[in-house]
Design an enzyme around this catalytic site. Structure first.
Site, PDB file in Angstrom:
ATOM      1  CB  ILE A 162      -0.946  -0.010   1.219  1.00 60.59           C
ATOM      2  CG1 ILE A 162      -1.940  -1.163   1.117  1.00 60.59           C
ATOM      3  CG2 ILE A 162      -1.695   1.324   1.331  1.00 60.59           C
ATOM      4  CD1 ILE A 162      -2.733  -1.404   2.384  1.00 60.59           C
ATOM      5  CG  ASP A 181       9.397  -1.310   6.481  1.00 59.49           C
ATOM      6  OD1 ASP A 181       9.846  -2.289   7.111  1.00 59.49           O
ATOM      7  OD2 ASP A 181       8.445  -1.388   5.697  1.00 59.49           O
ATOM      8  CB  ALA A 242      -1.793  -0.105   9.212  1.00 57.54           C
ATOM      9  NE  ARG A 243      -5.895  -5.556  10.170  1.00 57.88           N
ATOM     10  CZ  ARG A 243      -6.135  -5.335   8.889  1.00 57.88           C
ATOM     11  NH1 ARG A 243      -6.110  -4.099   8.438  1.00 57.88           N
ATOM     12  NH2 ARG A 243      -6.411  -6.332   8.066  1.00 57.88           N
ATOM     13  CG  ASP A 266     -10.512   3.201   7.093  1.00 63.20           C
ATOM     14  OD1 ASP A 266     -11.697   3.574   7.085  1.00 63.20           O
ATOM     15  OD2 ASP A 266     -10.101   2.240   6.409  1.00 63.20           O
ATOM     16  CD  GLU A 271     -11.750  -2.226  12.513  1.00 64.00           C
ATOM     17  OE1 GLU A 271     -12.269  -2.959  11.623  1.00 64.00           O
ATOM     18  OE2 GLU A 271     -10.701  -1.591  12.341  1.00 64.00           O
ATOM     19  CG  HIS A 290     -11.472  -1.566   8.330  1.00 63.51           C
ATOM     20  ND1 HIS A 290     -11.001  -2.461   9.267  1.00 63.51           N
ATOM     21  CD2 HIS A 290     -10.657  -1.702   7.254  1.00 63.51           C
ATOM     22  CE1 HIS A 290      -9.957  -3.104   8.781  1.00 63.51           C
ATOM     23  NE2 HIS A 290      -9.732  -2.660   7.544  1.00 63.51           N
TER      24      HIS A 290
END
Length: 333
Positions: A162, A181, A242-243, A266, A271, A290
């Site tokens: 992404i 990263d 992402a999460r 998001d 959730e 999401h």
């Protein structure tokens, strides 16, 4: 070739697998459908998998556990018309030589499009301005708060598929990019202008926009805790698609209540987002359900059906998920 299609009857099947796609699937072999209105259980999958060469899956398909795989004597290919396969397959699937494919790369492009939309909405305060005019009859209240993406500093926490699409989408905005990263080498970003690697603290303190793209692993759970969130500079924008568990939500709510920076979220630890969440009713956060990649619908299905066709012809697969990539994928739940 025998093909098992696990998706139940209902809206998801209608939206993601139009009649034309199912017709294309049926031209490749004998298709067994889930004829019920409910997702397969592991017991249903174990019963249905016995004679199948290929299994086409989507959301809510159960895990290919040992109990399922002991019945999958003929299974050679699993194709997942969605993103991560971390909740779908196990190391034993790979040990048995079953190939695994996913529409993860297809979905990633649409998620990146959503991320770009979220960044622009957050920088320009678009939802708030629209609400002000439509419901409060206020004019130009948010003009001073709005900022531009053009020439901005964009920090990425994790890159992944992404993030790579997002980097391409950001090119016309002439941004500078720093990436944290630990799995990424300097060589992998050669050829990209205005991009450099940096520490997490540096990315957070430097960026006008911080976008989270890391997978959720034991190492990244709670990565952005109160100590790390404190590095984010005033007036920055934090975007998470992402999460949710990568960010300590309680600590994030504390920082947002200070009014130091803004956020577009998001994804969440739980959730749907609980009604009593501390993230609700804050003026400097935009909450989405999401849906960053929601527009990647039948495109994912057609890509996986084409993958089945390539497999049947002995051609190279385009969307295969190797074991090393599988190990880094985020679980959906």
């Amino acid at each position: 070739m025998n093909i098992l299609f696990t998706t139940e009857n209902g809206p998801i099947k209608q939206i993601y697998f139009p009649a034309q796609a199912l017709h294309a699937l049926e031209t490749m072999g004998n298709v067994t459908y889930n004829q019920t209105d409910a997702p397969f259980t592991q017991e249903h999958l174990a019963t249905a998998i016995g004679a199948q060469d290929v299994c086409l899956t989507h959301w809510d398909c159960p895990l290919f556990s040992d109990a399922v795989l002991q019945h999958a004597d003929k299974l050679k290919l699993i194709v997942h018309a969605a993103g991560s396969v971390a909740d779908l397959v196990t190391p034993q699937v790979y040990e048995l030589g079953i190939k695994v494919c996913s529409a993860n790369n297809i979905m990633a492009k649409y998620v990146a499009e959503g991320v770009l939309a979220y960044i622009l909405a957050g920088l320009r305060c678009l939802p708030q301005q629209a609400y002000d005019v439509q419901h409060k009859q206020l004019w130009e209240k948010r003009v001073i708060e709005s900022t531009s993406l053009v020439g901005a500093r964009v920090g990425l926490v994790g890159l992944g598929t992404i993030g790579r699409f997002l980097v391409d989408f950001l090119k016309p905005f002439d941004v500078q990019i720093r990436i944290y990263d630990p799995y990424l080498s300097e060589d992998s970003i050669k050829g990209y202008p205005n991009i450099e690697m940096a520490s997490l603290q540096d990315v957070l303190a430097w960026g006008d926009v911080i976008s989270v793209h890391a997978s959720l692993t034991q190492e990244t759970r709670g990565l952005l805790d109160s100590r790390m969130l404190a590095f984010i500079k005033d007036n920055a924008l934090l975007v998470n698609t992402a999460r949710g568990a990568i960010i300590d939500e309680r600590a994030l709510a504390v920082e947002l209540r200070k009014g130091r920076f803004r956020a577009v979220l998001d994804v969440y630890e739980t959730e749907p987002l609980p009604l009593d969440s501390a993230l609700r009713n804050l003026d400097n956060v935009i909450l989405f359900p999401h849906v960053a990649g929601i527009t990647a619908r039948e495109q994912m299905s057609y890509a996986m059906i084409a993958e089945i066709e390539r497999f049947s012809k002995g051609e190279p697969l385009q969307y295969e998920i190797p074991y090393e990539k599988f190990k880094l994928m985020t679980k959906e739940h």
